[in-house]
Design a protein around this motif. Structure first.
Motif, PDB file in Angstrom:
ATOM      1  N   SER A 190     -35.129 -64.619 -23.083  1.00 33.56           N
ATOM      2  CA  SER A 190     -35.917 -65.847 -23.102  1.00 33.56           C
ATOM      3  C   SER A 190     -37.191 -65.730 -22.283  1.00 33.56           C
ATOM      4  N   HIS A 222     -29.832 -71.974 -34.599  1.00 29.87           N
ATOM      5  CA  HIS A 222     -29.541 -71.699 -33.193  1.00 29.87           C
ATOM      6  C   HIS A 222     -28.167 -72.180 -32.742  1.00 29.87           C
ATOM      7  N   ARG A 223     -27.399 -72.753 -33.642  1.00 29.43           N
ATOM      8  CA  ARG A 223     -26.096 -73.297 -33.240  1.00 29.43           C
ATOM      9  C   ARG A 223     -25.175 -73.251 -34.451  1.00 29.43           C
ATOM     10  N   HIS A 255     -35.297 -73.709 -25.196  1.00 30.93           N
ATOM     11  CA  HIS A 255     -35.672 -72.473 -25.894  1.00 30.93           C
ATOM     12  C   HIS A 255     -36.273 -72.793 -27.270  1.00 30.93           C
ATOM     13  N   ASN A 265     -31.475 -76.896 -34.959  1.00 32.45           N
ATOM     14  CA  ASN A 265     -30.537 -76.984 -33.840  1.00 32.45           C
ATOM     15  C   ASN A 265     -29.824 -78.325 -33.902  1.00 32.45           C
ATOM     16  N   THR A 275     -30.186 -67.171 -33.764  1.00 27.48           N
ATOM     17  CA  THR A 275     -30.157 -66.786 -32.356  1.00 27.48           C
ATOM     18  C   THR A 275     -28.896 -67.360 -31.738  1.00 27.48           C
ATOM     19  N   ARG A 276     -28.166 -66.512 -31.029  1.00 28.66           N
ATOM     20  CA  ARG A 276     -26.959 -66.958 -30.327  1.00 28.66           C
ATOM     21  C   ARG A 276     -27.272 -67.029 -28.831  1.00 28.66           C
ATOM     22  N   HIS A 277     -26.801 -68.131 -28.202  1.00 24.94           N
ATOM     23  CA  HIS A 277     -27.155 -68.424 -26.817  1.00 24.94           C
ATOM     24  C   HIS A 277     -25.976 -68.405 -25.858  1.00 24.94           C
ATOM     25  N   GLU A 283     -30.736 -74.062 -24.139  1.00 25.50           N
ATOM     26  CA  GLU A 283     -30.851 -73.697 -25.561  1.00 25.50           C
ATOM     27  C   GLU A 283     -31.878 -74.581 -26.272  1.00 25.50           C
TER      28      GLU A 283
END
Length: 389
Positions: free
Chosen positions: A171, A99-100, A27, A16, A121-123, A24
Motif C-alpha cells: 500500500s 476488493h472484498r 486503500h 468494495n 486485491t486481497r487485504h 481497506e
C-alpha cells in the motif's frame, strides 16, 4: 485474457462491499483518486449508506451504490448483479477491480457476462478456504490476483504459486498530508488540558499514541498494560488512545484505566478532527495489534509523519515497518515486551527518535509513493486487457 494494450486512458470499475471505514476502504479511496490523477476514469460500486459512499458523494465521484447484502441473499444479489452489469455496460468499463469477497463474487459474474477482465486485491491475512467455489473463483475466474503484503499472499497457502498473475503490491500513503510539519505544540497542550493532565515539575510530556478502531484485535488492552509499566519508570509519559468505537467499548477502557492507576495519564478520544496533526504531534507511535493487519495503514501514516514506531509482528507490519530503520517490533500479546520497546525509545532520547522518524519517512516516500503505487497497479491491469485496435 492476455495481449498487449495501448496506453490509452482506462475506465476502471472499483468495487468494495464494506460499510465501515477501514484501511481497506482508505486503500480503495486512494486508488480512485490516484487513477483519476493519472488521467484514467475510475468508477466505484460501493455499499449503500456506507462510509465509502458518503466519502465519494462529497467528492462527486462516479458511483453505483448497491445493497451488497452481507451473506447470500438471492433476491438482493440478483438485483445488484443486474444493476452492476447495466452500469458497467453503460459506463463502458474496461476492467473490474474487486476488493472484498461479496463484490468479488458479483463482479466475476458481471465481468464474465460482459467479457471484461477481472482483478482482485486481497487485504486480509486469514487463510483462503480451499473449497471448490474458491478454487474456481481465484484460480480460474479471476485474471489478476493482488495482495497488499507477503503475509496476505501467504494466506493462499499451496495456491500461492498458481494465482493468475499473482503478485504483492504494498500500500501507499500521502506523505504530503502526513508529514512532520503538521506537528503542533498547541495541540499537545490541548491534549493535556482536555484530560486535566498536569505534568509534574514542568517536564515536557512524552506522548505515546495508539490510533486504531476500538476492537480486541487492535490490542488496546495490551497497550494499557504496557502503559502502566512505562508510567512507573517515566513520570512524563502520557498516552493517547483514539479511533472509531461505540460508547460501551470506550467505557470499558476507561474503567480499565482506573483499575491500572492511569487516570490523568491516558486520553481517550473518538475520531480525531485532524488526524495528520495528531500523529505528527506524538513522540512515539504504537501499534499493539494481536492479529489482522494485512497492511497497517496507521503504521504508514505514523512513519510518513516522522514518528518512531513500536509495533507487533503480526500480518504485514514487519514488511512495512521492519526495513524502515524507525521501528522496534515485538511479539503480539506481550505487554511486557511492548512496554520495554516503548521505554527503549524514551531512553534513546529526542535526537535518536528524530533520526529514526526521518528514516521512517524517507522509507515511506521511497517505497510507498501513491502515484508510483497506482501506476504499478495500472501496469498490472494492462497485462490482462485484451488487445485494442
Amino acid at each position: 485474457m492476455t495481449g498487449p494494450a495501448t496506453h490509452a486512458p482506462l475506465t476502471i470499475a472499483l468495487t468494495n462491499s464494506d460499510h465501515r471505514w477501514t484501511g481497506e476502504i482508505a486503500h480503495v479511496a486512494m486508488l480512485y483518486e490516484q487513477l483519476e490523477r493519472l488521467g484514467h476514469r475510475p468508477l466505484l460500486a460501493c455499499r449503500k449508506s456506507g462510509l465509502l459512499e458518503m466519502y465519494g458523494r462529497d467528492r462527486e465521484w462516479r458511483m453505483l451504490p448497491l445493497a451488497y447484502a452481507k451473506r447470500l441473499a438471492l433476491g438482493s444479489d440478483r438485483r445488484d448483479l443486474a444493476e452492476l452489469m447495466d452500469w458497467l455496460r453503460r459506463e463502458r468499463a474496461d476492467l473490474v477491480h474487486s476488493h472484498r469477497s461479496k463484490d468479488h463474487w458479483l463482479g466475476v459474474w458481471a465481468a464474465r457476462k460482459l467479457g471484461l477482465p477481472l482483478a482482485r486485491t486481497r487485504h486480509v491475512v486469514m487463510p483462503v478456504h480451499h473449497h471448490l467455489p474458491n478454487r474456481w473463483l481465484f484460480l480460474n475466474a479471476t485474471d489478476l490476483v493482488l495482495s497488499v503484503s507477503d503475509a496476505v499472499e501467504a494466506g493462499f497457502g499451496s495456491w500461492r504459486g498458481r494465482l493468475p498473475r499473482g503478485r504483492v503490491i504494498r500500500s501507499a500513503i500521502d506523505a504530503m498530508k502526513f508529514n512532520p510539519e503538521r506537528a503542533s505544540e498547541q495541540l499537545r497542550r490541548e491534549m493535556l488540558q482536555k484530560a486535566g493532565m498536569p505534568v509534574a515539575g514542568g517536564v515536557e510530556p512524552l506522548w505515546y499514541g495508539l490510533v486504531a478502531r476500538f476492537q480486541n484485535v487492535k490490542g488496546q488492552d495490551y497497550f494499557l498494560e504496557a502503559a502502566a509499566r512505562v508510567a512507573r519508570e517515566r513520570p512524563e509519559a502520557r498516552f493517547l488512545m483514539a479511533g472509531r468505537g461505540h460508547g460501551g467499548k470506550l467505557a470499558r477502557y476507561r474503567a480499565r484505566i482506573k483499575e491500572l492507576g492511569l487516570e490523568g495519564r491516558v486520553l481517550i478520544e473518538g475520531m480525531l478532527d485532524d488526524l495528520p496533526a495528531a500523529m505528527a504531534s506524538l513522540d512515539i507511535g504504537v501499534i499493539s495489534s494481536i492479529g489482522s493487519e494485512g497492511s497497517s495503514r496507521v503504521g504508514l501514516e505514523l512513519m510518513a509523519s516522522g514518528r518512531p514506531l513500536v509495533g507487533t509482528t503480526v500480518g504485514g507490519i514487519p514488511e512495512l515497518a521492519g526495513p524502515s530503520g524507525g521501528a522496534i517490533l515485538v511479539p503480539p500479546k506481550d505487554a511486557a515486551a511492548l512496554a520495554e520497546a516503548m521505554l527503549e525509545w524514551a531512553r534513546r532520547g529526542a535526537a535518536a527518535r528524530a533520526a529514526a522518524g526521518q528514516a521512517a519517512r524517507k522509507h515511506v516516500r521511497t517505497h510507498h509513493d501513491p502515484a508510483r503505487w497506482a501506476q504499478t497497479i495500472v501496469e498490472a491491469y494492462r497485462e490482462i486487457l485484451p488487445p485494442r485496435s
